[in-house]
Design a protein around this motif. Structure first.
Motif: not given
Length: 71
Positions: A55-63, A2-20
């Motif tokens: 990753s933290e600091g990266e810009m993401v687009e909506e969707g 299941s894909d989890v998508r960004a709902e808006l264009t923004a920068s990644v402030f913090k990643v709360e989880v890790a793979v696994g």
């Protein structure tokens, strides 16, 4: 999977989880920051984090896919 998508264009402030990590539905996976507001991107269902695509600091687009959850 299941894909989890960004709902808006923004920068990644913090990643709360890790793979696994096991996550519950509604649990924050990533915190986005836009115009000094923090917006959580939450798990759409319970499962295991299979992939983190940001990753933290990266810009993401909506969707953009930020994470993939497995069973």
């Amino acid at each position: 999977m299941s894909d989890v998508r960004a709902e808006l264009t923004a920068s990644v402030f913090k990643v709360e989880v890790a793979v696994g990590d096991a996550v519950e539905e509604g649990q924050p996976l990533v915190i986005l920051e836009s115009m000094k507001m923090e917006i959580p991107v939450v798990a759409t269902r319970a499962g295991t984090v299979e992939e983190l695509l940001v990753s933290e600091g990266e810009m993401v687009e909506e969707g953009a896919v930020v994470a993939r959850l497995g069973a």
